[in-house]
Design a protein around this motif. Sequence first.
Motif, short mmCIF file in Angstrom:
data_model
loop_
_atom_site.label_atom_id
_atom_site.label_comp_id
_atom_site.label_asym_id
_atom_site.label_seq_id
_atom_site.Cartn_x
_atom_site.Cartn_y
_atom_site.Cartn_z
N VAL A 78 42.66 123.17 12.88
CA VAL A 78 41.31 123.76 12.84
C VAL A 78 41.32 125.02 11.98
CG1 VAL A 78 39.38 124.59 14.22
CG2 VAL A 78 40.96 122.91 15.19
N TYR A 79 40.49 125.01 10.92
CA TYR A 79 40.32 126.17 10.05
C TYR A 79 38.95 126.78 10.33
CZ TYR A 79 44.32 124.24 7.52
OH TYR A 79 45.55 123.76 7.20
N GLN A 80 38.91 128.10 10.53
CA GLN A 80 37.64 128.73 10.91
C GLN A 80 37.55 130.14 10.35
OE1 GLN A 80 36.89 131.28 13.39
NE2 GLN A 80 34.68 130.91 13.46
N GLU B 126 44.32 127.13 13.75
CA GLU B 126 44.86 126.78 15.06
C GLU B 126 45.17 125.29 15.08
OE1 GLU B 126 41.99 129.97 17.47
OE2 GLU B 126 41.37 127.90 17.08
N VAL B 127 46.22 124.94 15.81
CA VAL B 127 46.62 123.53 15.95
C VAL B 127 46.40 123.13 17.40
CG1 VAL B 127 48.47 121.83 15.74
CG2 VAL B 127 48.31 123.74 14.11
N ASP C 277 52.61 122.74 24.36
CA ASP C 277 52.39 124.03 25.03
C ASP C 277 52.69 123.91 26.53
OD1 ASP C 277 51.70 125.23 22.68
OD2 ASP C 277 49.55 125.02 22.97
N ALA C 278 52.25 122.80 27.14
CA ALA C 278 52.52 122.59 28.57
C ALA C 278 54.01 122.45 28.82
CB ALA C 278 51.77 121.36 29.07
N PRO D 150 47.18 129.45 25.33
CA PRO D 150 48.03 129.04 24.22
C PRO D 150 47.21 128.55 23.03
CG PRO D 150 48.05 127.39 25.96
CD PRO D 150 47.27 128.55 26.48
N ASP D 151 47.90 128.34 21.92
CA ASP D 151 47.23 127.99 20.66
C ASP D 151 46.40 126.72 20.79
OD1 ASP D 151 46.76 128.57 17.91
OD2 ASP D 151 48.08 126.92 17.36
N ALA D 152 46.90 125.72 21.52
CA ALA D 152 46.17 124.46 21.64
C ALA D 152 44.85 124.64 22.37
CB ALA D 152 47.03 123.43 22.37
#
Length: 696
Positions: A76-78, A155-156, A165-166, A400-402
């Motif tokens: 995701v690019y923002q 973000e990925v 992440d989990a 987390p990032d996700a």
Amino acid sequence: MGAARTSDRGRRRAVPWVMLGLWIVVLAIASPFSSKLADVQRDRAVDYLPASADSTQVAKIQDQLPGGETTQMVVVYQRDGGLTEADRATAAGQIEEIAGAHRLVAEPVGVPSKDGSTLMYPVASNEPGTDEKARDELVNAVRDVAKGQDGLSVEVGGEGALATDASEVYNSLDGPLLYTTVAVVALLLILIYRSPFLWLVPLVVAGVANYLSMGVAYGLNQWFGTSVSGQSSGIMTILVFGAGTDYALLLVSRYREELRRIERPYEAMVAALRGCGPAVLASSGTVAAGLLCLLAADLNSSRGMGPLGTVGVLCALVAMLTLLPAVLVLLGRRVFWPLIPRYGSTPKARRSLFAAMGSSAGRRPVAVLVGGGVLLGALALGTFNLPGNLKQEDSFTSKPDAVAAMETLAAAYPERGTQAISVITPADRAAATLAEIRDTEGVDSAEQGRSGGGWAEISVIAKNAPQSAGETATIEDLRDRLDGSYVGGPSAEQIDLKDTNARDRLIVVPIVLVSVLLILIALLRSVVAPLILVVAVVAVWGAALGIGGLVFEPLFGFEGTDPGLGLLSFVFLVALGVDYGIFLMHRMREESLNGAEPDVAALTALRTTGGVIASAGLVLAATFAVLTNMPMVQLVELGFVIAVGVLLDTFLVRTYLVTSASVALRRKVWWPGALSKEPEHPVPPKEPERMTAAAH
């Protein structure tokens, strides 16, 4: 005669050393297996599901398709205010680099948001297959490439990133969970024993029991396929230290008492084991039986927790009834310094808090019973305030990032789904299934993917956001319309988790209640007393959940409740609550057999066991409270409810309600056993044996 005494004395000296040697051998055998438990731990959502679930079938068939299981990600690019041409060029370059370095299922195509602030690239790779370590390496490699710069955030997210992440969170639990538990138990033992040495003994023995339980748990996984998750292994550690310390408190308290009556430590320990051993065995057996009822659950995570929890309790029991006595005997009386129990001495008399509490319950038992029942009922009303089902992105106490990526996607693409729904269909019906999917209300797009082994995979994007009511309706509609096909993916897995937990509650709860009730009837030789204990622990469970409903969202900020919270908290609170009930009722029955009147027996039992039960309850509540410091919402909620329930059970239900009910019912509490009948020839009651509190 003297030679015989010398021989007997030598044998008694040898027994503790032999026991210590046996434990060294056992640990040497268990050591290679204990260190491997983390290697078989699985924490994917699909690993928690039953084999019959649609999403489980999808995952299994995906493993068999060319390339194996697919790892789904979304890059995701923002930029606030809108993406620039340079931003789009940066995004395209990074995605091209990712595609060149990894085997992707299809070429990623960017999807811009309507407001132009966000651009998402779905990235899917079957490069890692089913290897979780390889999946994590892939996700981290993608994150190394997808970097933001000059106000452009990257973000990925997606299923694969969320799983990574989990996994990192669960893998990080073992150390902090163990260290925090040890620190909490150590602090409480120091306060209870008021000795610079004594607290170390049960703590070290509990550590030995925990190490042994890890080896046994690994063996169960290898021999019987018992599932092991971060949650179940963490709970096993909590039970070893919590239950093990409880058993140690009871044994040490009785041993201290016997040392005042018996000169030699070996004989004093034998008397202590005879005195409290049956109650400890009965209570641990009841806990184990309650936990084993989880084998009836359909959910893999719940079914696996039953054997692992039982292993924890039984390893703690064996260690505390064999290794702990041996170490205490070898150390002698000096381990109690500075409060050494001298032979022939009597404990310092002091005002008993539990005697005062028992007297207040004994004066107006019915009023106390009704008041306590009303209080628990009022607290249970808080269950209506429990937040809805916990979503994947809300499972972490931090962000987390996700999760950040999923929140960005939800805000930028409110009009469409951003997470694929996977449909597995017979290959010869793929075209017809694809047409049926595209004709389903709520479907935004559908594309056929891989095929092999007689199956074809279709990737579906819903019109609604992931895990929303609209997407849930779409998944259920697809399952109704597509006969012979399976519908899976992250959102479908959450639906299956919820449905399976609901089914398990209907099956497991009655089994637990019946099993525990039958065991109590056999132990106490009564029907009424076991019913009182079971009703009491069920009331505690409802009140503890109600308190959770009052604090989870308003105070903790949790957006949902774990679907498995109700079942797991019920099993643990019923099993552990009845555990303390056995200690109290066992002493009450002992006093009644000695000729005490029912009300006197109840109050004497509370006075003599109250201190030990209170200490044990504090330790057990504190060990489960350790879970509230963990970074997973599921663990925080479970730890909070069980800790609060244990405290309610220890200081309200055991102290007031069970005692009040016993006083009010008098001999009827033992109906239909022999104690329920008035004695034909009254026997003068024996002076009750004094049991010192664990704090002495």
